[in-house]
Design a protein around this motif. Structure first.
Motif, PDB file in Angstrom:
ATOM      1  N   GLY A 198       0.845  -1.333  -0.205  1.00  0.00           N
ATOM      2  CA  GLY A 198      -0.185  -0.051   0.076  1.00  0.00           C
ATOM      3  C   GLY A 198       0.744   1.309   0.078  1.00  0.00           C
ATOM      4  N   ILE A 199       1.716   1.198   0.642  1.00  0.00           N
ATOM      5  CA  ILE A 199       2.842   2.449   0.894  1.00  0.00           C
ATOM      6  C   ILE A 199       3.617   2.596  -0.470  1.00  0.00           C
ATOM      7  CG2 ILE A 199       4.941   3.186   1.933  1.00  0.00           C
ATOM      8  CD1 ILE A 199       3.770   2.188   4.491  1.00  0.00           C
ATOM      9  N   ALA A 200       3.778   1.404  -1.001  1.00  0.00           N
ATOM     10  CA  ALA A 200       4.494   1.479  -2.438  1.00  0.00           C
ATOM     11  C   ALA A 200       3.517   2.137  -3.659  1.00  0.00           C
ATOM     12  CB  ALA A 200       5.045   0.255  -2.834  1.00  0.00           C
ATOM     13  N   VAL A 260      -2.519   4.885   4.861  1.00  0.00           N
ATOM     14  CA  VAL A 260      -1.027   4.939   5.199  1.00  0.00           C
ATOM     15  C   VAL A 260      -0.632   4.800   6.711  1.00  0.00           C
ATOM     16  CG1 VAL A 260       0.754   6.391   5.153  1.00  0.00           C
ATOM     17  CG2 VAL A 260      -0.425   6.013   2.990  1.00  0.00           C
ATOM     18  N   PRO A 261      -1.722   5.753   7.329  1.00  0.00           N
ATOM     19  CA  PRO A 261      -1.217   5.634   8.978  1.00  0.00           C
ATOM     20  C   PRO A 261      -1.519   4.296   9.599  1.00  0.00           C
ATOM     21  CG  PRO A 261      -2.478   7.611   8.455  1.00  0.00           C
ATOM     22  CD  PRO A 261      -2.495   6.695   7.172  1.00  0.00           C
ATOM     23  N   ILE A 262      -2.499   3.530   9.101  1.00  0.00           N
ATOM     24  CA  ILE A 262      -2.720   2.160   9.453  1.00  0.00           C
ATOM     25  C   ILE A 262      -1.546   1.339   8.969  1.00  0.00           C
ATOM     26  CG2 ILE A 262      -4.132   0.110   9.028  1.00  0.00           C
ATOM     27  CD1 ILE A 262      -6.425   1.847   8.626  1.00  0.00           C
ATOM     28  N   ALA A 263      -1.240   1.411   7.738  1.00  0.00           N
ATOM     29  CA  ALA A 263       0.123   0.757   7.130  1.00  0.00           C
ATOM     30  C   ALA A 263       1.310   0.995   8.028  1.00  0.00           C
ATOM     31  CB  ALA A 263       0.380   0.946   5.801  1.00  0.00           C
ATOM     32  N   GLN A 292       5.843   1.921  12.854  1.00  0.00           N
ATOM     33  CA  GLN A 292       6.269   3.216  12.793  1.00  0.00           C
ATOM     34  C   GLN A 292       5.072   4.204  13.133  1.00  0.00           C
ATOM     35  OE1 GLN A 292       9.485   3.710  11.181  1.00  0.00           O
ATOM     36  NE2 GLN A 292       9.529   1.500  11.369  1.00  0.00           N
ATOM     37  N   ARG A 293       5.652   5.234  14.018  1.00  0.00           N
ATOM     38  CA  ARG A 293       4.808   6.104  14.744  1.00  0.00           C
ATOM     39  C   ARG A 293       4.746   7.382  13.754  1.00  0.00           C
ATOM     40  NH1 ARG A 293       5.356   6.427  21.026  1.00  0.00           N
ATOM     41  NH2 ARG A 293       3.489   7.713  20.622  1.00  0.00           N
ATOM     42  N   LEU A 294       3.514   8.012  13.789  1.00  0.00           N
ATOM     43  CA  LEU A 294       3.619   9.331  13.130  1.00  0.00           C
ATOM     44  C   LEU A 294       3.457  10.413  14.017  1.00  0.00           C
ATOM     45  CD1 LEU A 294       0.674   8.612  10.489  1.00  0.00           C
ATOM     46  CD2 LEU A 294       2.994   9.238   9.946  1.00  0.00           C
ATOM     47  N   PRO A 295       3.895  11.875  13.898  1.00  0.00           N
ATOM     48  CA  PRO A 295       3.777  12.840  14.754  1.00  0.00           C
ATOM     49  C   PRO A 295       2.290  12.855  15.170  1.00  0.00           C
ATOM     50  CG  PRO A 295       5.137  13.429  12.883  1.00  0.00           C
ATOM     51  CD  PRO A 295       4.664  12.012  12.659  1.00  0.00           C
TER      52      PRO A 295
END
Length: 242
Positions: A21-23, A161-164, A170-173
């Motif tokens: 999904g990120i790709a 993307v945040p779920i992925a 990996q943590r988002l700000p």
């Protein structure tokens, strides 16, 4: 209760779906940037000609587009089959994410065949005039098709993307996880997608090119014997009609 093997397999599929999904989002982001340039006269084709040298090279196209697309679709369908809750019971954001996925899955094959197939089989790239042709030819179909395609893609990526990244540890700000940030990103992205459609449709500026005279239009004119392809006006007939 699932066995250890089933849990490991489930996690492997989730990670595969996340990475693919990120790709795909990386590829789609370049696509969206290119699409936004449809709002500026003469800007769409130059960027597309540059970036397609990269993403249509055999290795990159297979590894970063078609393979991730296949993995993402297979993992997504498996998740659908294994899902224990109905979509209608999920939160609204999750429901919209799934509805967007269904639409993208529905139109993806036709989109790839119409764009990449034309270049592989006929050596013709649709480019901006090809997009103009599709709307001028069948506006009742392609106007909503492009609009929903763009908005669905933006929403699916913004939610997914945040779920992925979470699946990949990996943590988002914090500011990027707020609902207000999410909805702002969706609205901005959706407006950009709709602006692209407006540029293609000729609502933002006039174009001197006759889309029915393009090589891309000729591909469909040559297919008119098929019962599945509506008649394509000839360039002269189109000019006279205007």
């Amino acid at each position: 209760m699932p066995s250890a093997r089933e849990r490991a397999l489930h996690l492997a599929f989730r990670r595969a779906q996340a990475i693919s999904g990120i790709a795909l989002t990386s590829f789609a982001s370049v696509h969206l940037l290119n699409a936004m340039l449809a709002a500026i006269p003469g800007a769409y084709d130059p960027l597309q000609r540059i970036v397609r040298r990269a993403y249509q090279s055999p290795v990159i196209e297979v590894l970063l587009v078609f393979l991730p697309l296949l993995v993402h679709v297979v993992a997504g369908i498996r998740a659908l089959v294994k899902r224990r809750t109905r979509t209608t019971d999920a939160p609204i954001r999750t429901r919209l994410h799934r509805y967007a996925a269904w639409y993208l899955l529905l139109v993806m094959t036709g989109h790839v065949l119409a764009t990449r197939g034309a270049s592989l089989v006929h050596g013709v790239y649709p480019e901006f005039v090809g997009l103009q042709f599709s709307i001028a030819w069948l506006p009742w179909f392609f106007l909503p098709y492009y609009a929903i395609f763009g908005v669905a893609g933006v929403y699916h990526a913004a939610h997914g993307v945040p779920i992925a990244l979470g699946v990949m540890k990996q943590r988002l700000p914090g500011v990027l996880t707020r609902p207000s940030t999410f909805w702002a990103a969706v609205v901005i992205g959706a407006l950009a997608a709709l602006l692209n459609v407006s540029g293609i449709a000729g609502w933002l500026y006039a174009s001197d090119a006759d889309p029915f005279a393009s090589d891309y239009a000729q591909i469909y004119r040559d297919m008119e014997d098929s019962p599945f392809v509506p008649d394509v006006p000839a360039p002269q007939a189109h000019d006279a009609a205007r």
